[in-house]
Design a protein around this motif. Structure first.
Motif, PDB file in Angstrom:
ATOM      1  N   ASP A   1       0.825  -1.220   0.000  1.00 31.05           N
ATOM      2  CA  ASP A   1       0.000   0.000   0.000  1.00 31.05           C
ATOM      3  C   ASP A   1       0.854   1.262   0.000  1.00 31.05           C
ATOM      4  O   ASP A   1       1.681   1.458   0.872  1.00 31.05           O
TER       5      ASP A   1
ATOM      6  N   GLY B   1      -5.923   0.944  -5.121  1.00 33.26           N
ATOM      7  CA  GLY B   1      -5.543  -0.465  -5.219  1.00 33.26           C
ATOM      8  C   GLY B   1      -4.986  -0.865  -6.576  1.00 33.26           C
ATOM      9  O   GLY B   1      -4.850  -2.052  -6.877  1.00 33.26           O
TER      10      GLY B   1
ATOM     11  N   ARG C   1      -0.307  -6.407   5.053  1.00 32.62           N
ATOM     12  CA  ARG C   1      -1.485  -7.200   4.665  1.00 32.62           C
ATOM     13  C   ARG C   1      -1.281  -8.676   4.986  1.00 32.62           C
ATOM     14  O   ARG C   1      -0.173  -9.187   4.954  1.00 32.62           O
TER      15      ARG C   1
ATOM     16  N   GLU D   1      -5.373 -10.860   1.656  1.00 33.00           N
ATOM     17  CA  GLU D   1      -5.476  -9.552   0.985  1.00 33.00           C
ATOM     18  C   GLU D   1      -4.510  -9.408  -0.179  1.00 33.00           C
ATOM     19  O   GLU D   1      -4.363  -8.327  -0.732  1.00 33.00           O
TER      20      GLU D   1
ATOM     21  N   PHE E   1     -10.510  -3.605  -1.702  1.00 29.28           N
ATOM     22  CA  PHE E   1     -10.436  -3.932  -0.284  1.00 29.28           C
ATOM     23  C   PHE E   1     -11.808  -4.300   0.278  1.00 29.28           C
ATOM     24  O   PHE E   1     -11.972  -5.296   0.983  1.00 29.28           O
TER      25      PHE E   1
END
Length: 284
Positions: A14, A22, A48, A52, A147
């Motif tokens: 991220d 994303g 994550r 994820e 997400f």
């Protein structure tokens, strides 16, 4: 290529590999593919959990994963280790958050389990007022955030036995410091690295886990040396990793505290920072 010693590169997700929506810039996808073609090893190194890491990320091509901020390490199809929260601590967290109306999700390797009001809270933060604002509603319909789609909702029993860590959203009632106090000595409570979760949001980590410890364990296992390492990240949970690796690179969008300790600062995600750093350090 034959005379260049292969490097091992640790990449945060991220704010480093992906933007706020994303998406992985094409330049970063190309850079990663080319670096691996040149014989370098690329590891995702992220807060994550495995659930994820969407296919769109794996499809770029990586050699392995350090997930859950260092609590889970996988190379190829083998797992080096997986550190889990005890059943008693999971119960404590779930009960405390529910009692105080704090929205949270449990990260396990199998799934991300959302508390009962998390979805509507997240949608408000990510899209806006979907009830009354047509723009917000359209954003939800045309550009659903990966997400939100990746969470598991409506799970009645949240006392899970394979929890890596927990994230909670900002609460209007319970300040971050109060949550930190509640779990003093049991969990490392850190500010969340996802801006949209709010200033008072955070993560509960098993103490003694961070990215650098996992990297050191992995290097030992692979028989590789610290001098062959590069790390690139943007959040304060990347601090240990940037200090540990031979070259620590902060993104242009990184937190000031991370830039202060980095060996080098590249551009932001939008400025193709990852690509430019790969060129600069001769990976591609």
């Amino acid at each position: 290529m034959s005379n260049i010693k292969p490097k091992i590169v640790f990449i945060d997700i991220d704010g480093t590999l992906v933007d706020d929506d994303g998406n992985i810039p094409l330049s970063a996808q190309e850079a990663c593919k080319q670096a691996r073609k040149n014989g370098h090893l690329l590891y995702l190194c992220t807060g994550r959990s495995k659930a994820e890491i969407y296919d769109s990320i794996w499809d770029v091509g990586f050699d392995g994963l350090i997930g859950a901020g260092g609590g889970y390490v996988e190379y190829g199809s083998d797992v080096l280790y997986h550190k889990k929260v005890t059943a008693e601590d999971v119960r404590h967290m779930v009960d405390f958050f529910n009692e105080h109306g704090i929205d949270f999700y449990l990260e396990s390797n199998s799934a991300l389990y959302a508390s009962s009001n998390l979805q509507s809270h997240l949608e408000r933060r990510i899209y806006g007022d979907i009830e009354n604002d047509p723009v917000a509603r359209e954003k939800k319909e045309t550009k659903p955030h990966p997400f939100i789609a990746g969470l598991t909702y409506g799970e009645a029993d949240l006392y899970k036995d394979d929890v890596n860590k927990v994230c909670f959203l900002e609460s209007t009632v319970v300040p971050f410091e109060r949550i930190k106090q509640e779990f003093e000595g049991k969990f490392e409570v850190i500010q969340c690295t996802v801006p949209v979760f709010g200033e008072g949001s955070g993560e509960l980590m098993i103490p003694g886990i961070h990215k650098a410890i996992a990297i050191a364990d992995l290097l030992e296992h692979l028989g590789m040396s610290r001098e062959d390492t590069l790390a690139i990240g943007d959040g304060m949970n990347d601090a240990e990793m940037l200090e540990f690796c031979a070259v620590g690179i902060a993104m242009g969008n990184a937190k000031p505290g991370l830039k202060a300790i980095a060996d080098d600062i590249t551009g932001s995600v939008e400025e193709d920072g990852l690509y430019h750093s790969f060129v600069k350090y001769g990976l591609i």
